[in-house]
Design a protein around this motif. Sequence first.
Motif, short mmCIF file in Angstrom:
data_model
loop_
_atom_site.label_atom_id
_atom_site.label_comp_id
_atom_site.label_asym_id
_atom_site.label_seq_id
_atom_site.Cartn_x
_atom_site.Cartn_y
_atom_site.Cartn_z
N GLY A 49 0.81 -1.21 0.00
CA GLY A 49 0.00 0.00 0.00
C GLY A 49 0.84 1.26 0.00
O GLY A 49 0.52 2.25 -0.67
N ARG A 50 1.96 1.23 0.73
CA ARG A 50 2.85 2.39 0.75
C ARG A 50 3.46 2.62 -0.63
O ARG A 50 3.65 3.76 -1.06
CB ARG A 50 3.95 2.18 1.78
CG ARG A 50 3.45 2.09 3.20
CD ARG A 50 4.54 1.66 4.17
NE ARG A 50 4.00 1.24 5.44
CZ ARG A 50 3.73 2.05 6.45
NH1 ARG A 50 3.99 3.34 6.33
NH2 ARG A 50 3.23 1.59 7.58
N VAL A 51 3.80 1.53 -1.32
CA VAL A 51 4.37 1.65 -2.66
C VAL A 51 3.34 2.23 -3.63
O VAL A 51 3.66 3.11 -4.44
CB VAL A 51 4.87 0.28 -3.15
CG1 VAL A 51 5.35 0.37 -4.60
CG2 VAL A 51 6.00 -0.22 -2.27
N TYR A 100 7.43 6.84 2.69
CA TYR A 100 6.67 5.64 2.99
C TYR A 100 6.12 5.66 4.42
O TYR A 100 5.09 5.04 4.69
CB TYR A 100 7.54 4.40 2.80
CG TYR A 100 7.71 3.99 1.35
CD1 TYR A 100 6.99 4.62 0.34
CD2 TYR A 100 8.58 2.97 0.99
CE1 TYR A 100 7.14 4.26 -0.98
CE2 TYR A 100 8.74 2.59 -0.34
CZ TYR A 100 8.01 3.24 -1.31
OH TYR A 100 8.16 2.86 -2.63
N SER A 101 6.80 6.33 5.32
CA SER A 101 6.33 6.37 6.71
C SER A 101 5.28 7.44 6.95
O SER A 101 4.65 7.45 8.01
CB SER A 101 7.52 6.63 7.65
OG SER A 101 8.06 7.93 7.44
N SER A 102 5.06 8.33 5.99
CA SER A 102 4.12 9.43 6.17
C SER A 102 2.73 9.02 5.74
O SER A 102 2.56 8.21 4.82
CB SER A 102 4.57 10.66 5.35
OG SER A 102 5.88 11.05 5.71
N ILE A 143 7.93 -2.90 3.19
CA ILE A 143 7.79 -3.89 4.25
C ILE A 143 8.66 -3.52 5.44
O ILE A 143 8.24 -3.61 6.61
CB ILE A 143 8.16 -5.29 3.72
CG1 ILE A 143 7.11 -5.77 2.72
CG2 ILE A 143 8.30 -6.30 4.86
CD1 ILE A 143 7.51 -7.03 1.97
N ALA A 144 9.89 -3.07 5.18
CA ALA A 144 10.78 -2.66 6.26
C ALA A 144 10.21 -1.48 7.04
O ALA A 144 10.27 -1.44 8.28
CB ALA A 144 12.16 -2.31 5.70
N VAL A 145 9.63 -0.51 6.34
CA VAL A 145 9.04 0.65 7.01
C VAL A 145 7.82 0.21 7.83
O VAL A 145 7.62 0.67 8.97
CB VAL A 145 8.66 1.73 5.99
CG1 VAL A 145 7.87 2.85 6.66
CG2 VAL A 145 9.91 2.29 5.33
N SER A 146 7.00 -0.68 7.28
CA SER A 146 5.83 -1.16 8.02
C SER A 146 6.25 -1.89 9.29
O SER A 146 5.66 -1.68 10.37
CB SER A 146 5.00 -2.09 7.13
OG SER A 146 4.52 -1.42 5.99
N TYR A 147 7.26 -2.74 9.20
CA TYR A 147 7.73 -3.45 10.39
C TYR A 147 8.32 -2.47 11.40
O TYR A 147 8.10 -2.61 12.61
CB TYR A 147 8.78 -4.49 10.00
CG TYR A 147 9.32 -5.24 11.19
CD1 TYR A 147 8.66 -6.37 11.68
CD2 TYR A 147 10.46 -4.83 11.85
CE1 TYR A 147 9.13 -7.06 12.78
CE2 TYR A 147 10.95 -5.50 12.95
CZ TYR A 147 10.28 -6.61 13.41
OH TYR A 147 10.76 -7.28 14.52
#
Length: 318
Positions: free
Chosen positions: A13-15, A107-109, A277-281
Amino acid sequence: MNDQKGILSSGLGRVMRNKRYIFWFWLLNLTLAYFATSGFRRAAHAILDHRFYSERLTHGFDLGVFIAMLMRPEFPPTDSLSVPALCFGFLFFLATALFLPGVFLGYSSTYRLPREEFFRACGRNLWRYIRIMVVAGIVMGIIAGLLFAANIAIVKKAGESTSELLPVKLQFIGMGVIFLVMTTLRIWFDLAEADAVLNDQRAVRKSIAAGFRHTFRSLGRLLGSYVIAALVAIIILLGGIWIWLKAVSPEGVIGAFALSQITLLLLLIPRFWQRGIAVSYWQQKMLVPVVAMKPVEPLPPAPPLNPEPVPVTRAPVA
């Protein structure tokens, strides 16, 4: 499994919310590749104007003709052509180190990251990111060298057995183990990069240590997610090759160029998916929660330090 689906879907979703990053990286790669291959194109055009060479290389790839073209005296030395390609490859490495911190922040925003914040994050984290990439290159290079050397030694030893299939099986098993180990290392340093950017961590050794702890704390969950993204990349690559063989004629230069660039553009999605995935984790497990502070009730006023003396009255003398 629900947690794995959570970071998979959240990362994708972030992508999808930030598709412009994929487009700009693809355009950057295409631009640098154009300048990196300009010397080879000029040298090849000067020779391929001849009908013999152009037909043998246009209506299919003839390796003998291609080697003969490289050996012609008017063709420049390969060193003079490879040096610009290496320089532009290094330039792409620097551009990646420059722009990926902004991608992590985007991606974190939960909103569309403004251009000013994106480039501010890129400049602020450039040196941190380069240090992490240098450490990652050293660690991955050493471990990959040891694993490949061990795999070659095992396959060579298995070749002494009577089974003809044993060396082939061991080689495939070894390549699978190497893929999993290198993917684990990729997860480790992706988490370190995310922590350095999102946690505003100046000491990158702390981010590297945090990425190491969380990688092996949730190895199954993270490794499974990364492997799924890698399998999607393999499917895209095989699908692009199959379409090329079935639908693109050998002389269809425009069709071959368009298909190759579409395939490369789609191949960027799994790579950015892994970073999502790394940002989500990181946001689920590595983000330190902020404790809400309750207002403190004011204390009652303290008594005066020097109270006024109380007058003493004497009883009347009888």
